[in-house]
Design a protein around this motif. Structure first.
Motif: not given
Length: 523
Positions: A386-392
């Motif tokens: 699992l990873t997370n972020g905004c990735f806008d």
């Protein structure tokens, strides 16, 4: 966009393409590429594929063999001709250079190519040539037999005519795609003529900056090394022959191939090598050090053929239209995924590819739905990352990092900050793209298996619920700096910090867009 610009550094990974790749896998991209309508010459082994199906109710009297009562006969362009059909279906202006016979198969092939709007003035017919034909006979959805018919030798006069034609055909092309199946159609005279037309000596010395993008899809790419192609696309078997070794099944193939990247680049003379590994996707090695993986979404076994032709066609189209190399690779994988779900020798059209990519919209799962999916994978012994972020605004730093994360386990889950969460983190001007759009683009990446959206200050509550085996984070962090580390360690998970790509920043990309600036290569 000119082929010279498309094949140059400015359109390569990390170059100006970062600005155009923020929606690189959105449904609108195939339509934009079709609007570019690049001129592409396909030169090589054109074939006719036959798909005959029927019923089996008895054995023949002469031998213990089933009798197939044929109920349908279908024909489709195959080999280089199928590649050309895919290019035309994706919006390219396509010319075909090759040799066929004056037989019925050649006439059928010519009619089907003409109906697709493909330029055939460089497709030569010769009375002493046999049009290569591959007929598959099936019953009940199972191929029982394939019958191949081809010439034992290619007439010298036909080779001379094709060689002469190639010299004229290359001019004004955005790309040249070589499809060499080893039948002898691309023998010495033709290969030499193509090298001359591309202004590349057989020794590999000398070229011009504005030559067309050159892609080689060959059973043996080594004879084409003198062309110094921009891309070569060997499959697993062809790669094994190049390296003179046996490739293991599964992910072991990727590791083996990666360990021989320098040998592959050297033996093919290419600026980049894309090894296609069927169910295991593809792996890219570029001379500038770039690596990239794609992951296939395979279908159940079906009567499908030609996914490799679709892949190389989409890859060539995207690169000749100026899309960055890594984004082109993901697009080509998506096109191949479309075709493997279709029976027979088929093509992926602009509309089909757009629908496939648009299908990733609204694919973000709730946390409860994600728990069910993850539990099923874990029951089969698969490791969850699992990873997370905004990735806008998607850029090459993101795709590199997500590729690395995928390779840590079997299933990659990407948790996106909600729009409100992004505003709290980045300010009132963000996000540029709303959550649904961000989720659709991330989900379309072949390395990503699931996407979810969270609204909490950190991803810790989601981590406690999902309990991934590995929590990956990209950036200038240490595990001690992450608020999520405690949550991961509570259940015995592991935190992995991936490469920090300092020169890649969403904030910087957004600022360049707002300033109307054009990125320089490597900036």
């Amino acid at each position: 966009m000119s082929a010279a610009k498309a094949s140059g550094a400015s359109a390569g990974p990390g170059g100006a393409g970062d600005l155009s790749s923020q929606r690189a896998l959105s449904g609108g991209l195939p339509r934009r590429l079709a609007a570019e309508s690049p001129a592409i010459l396909v030169i090589g082994d054109v074939m006719l594929d036959g798909w005959w199906s029927g019923t089996i109710e008895r054995l023949c009297r002469e031998a213990p063999a089933p009798v197939v009562d044929v109920t349908s006969r279908e024909f489709a362009p195959g080999g280089a001709a199928n590649t050309a059909m895919n290019l035309a279906a994706l919006g390219a202006r396509v010319s075909v250079a090759g040799i066929i016979g004056t037989d019925d198969a050649g006439a059928t092939l010519r009619r089907k190519l003409e109906a697709a709007g493909i330029d055939l003035k460089h497709l030569h017919s010769h009375p002493d040539m046999v049009t290569t034909t591959k007929i598959r006979i099936s019953s009940g959805g199972q191929v029982m037999l394939r019958i191949d018919d081809s010439a034992t030798a290619v007439p010298a006069a036909a080779l001379a005519a094709l060689a002469s034609s190639v010299r004229a055909a290359v001019g004004h092309q955005d790309a040249v795609l070589v499809c060499d199946y080893g039948t002898g159609v691309l023998a010495g005279p033709v290969r030499a003529a193509l090298g001359e037309a591309l202004r590349v000596a057989e020794t590999g010395v000398g070229s011009v900056a504005d030559r067309p993008l050159t892609v080689v899809d060959a059973h043996d790419p080594r004879p084409w090394a003198g062309l110094r192609p921009d891309l070569v696309t060997p499959n697993a078997q062809e790669t094994a022959r190049l390296l003179d070794l046996r490739l293991a099944e599964g992910n072991g193939r990727v590791e083996t191939v990666t360990g021989h990247r320098d040998a592959l680049l050297s033996s093919t003379g290419a600026r980049a090598v894309v090894v296609t590994l069927d169910r295991d996707g593809t792996v890219l090695f570029a001379a500038d050090g770039t690596t990239h993986r794609t992951w296939a979404r395979p279908a159940a076994e079906k009567q499908a053929s030609g996914a490799g032709d679709t892949f190389v066609a989409a890859l060539t189209l995207a690169r000749s239209a100026g899309l960055p190399l890594t984004a082109s690779l993901d697009l080509a994988q998506a096109a191949a995924d479309v075709v493997v779900h279709q029976p027979g020798t088929s093509v992926c059209s602009t509309a089909q590819l757009a629908r496939h990519l648009e299908s990733f919209a609204d694919t973000a799962l709730s946390a409860d739905e994600l728990v069910l999916q993850v539990s099923a994978h874990r029951a089969h012994g698969q490791r969850i990352v699992l990873t997370n972020g905004c990735f806008d605004v998607l850029h090459s730093g993101h795709t590199r990092y997500l590729n690395q994360a995928k390779q840590l386990g079997d299933v990659l889950v990407v948790a996106l900050n909600s729009d409100d969460s992004v505003r709290r983190l980045k300010g009132p001007g963000r996000p540029i793209n709303p959550g649904a759009d961000r989720a659709a683009v991330i989900a379309a990446l072949s390395c990503v298996d699931y996407v979810t959206i969270f609204d909490t200050p950190t991803a810790s509550p989601l981590i406690r619920q999902i309990q991934p085996d590995i929590y990956a984070k990209g950036g200038d962090y240490t595990p001690e700096m992450l608020a999520e580390t405690d949550a991961v360690e509570e259940y015995g998970g592991r935190v992995v910090i991936l490469d920090y790509v300092a020169e890649r920043s969403t904030t910087a990309v957004v600022q360049r867009i707002r300033d109307g600036a054009v990125a320089n290569p490597g900036s």
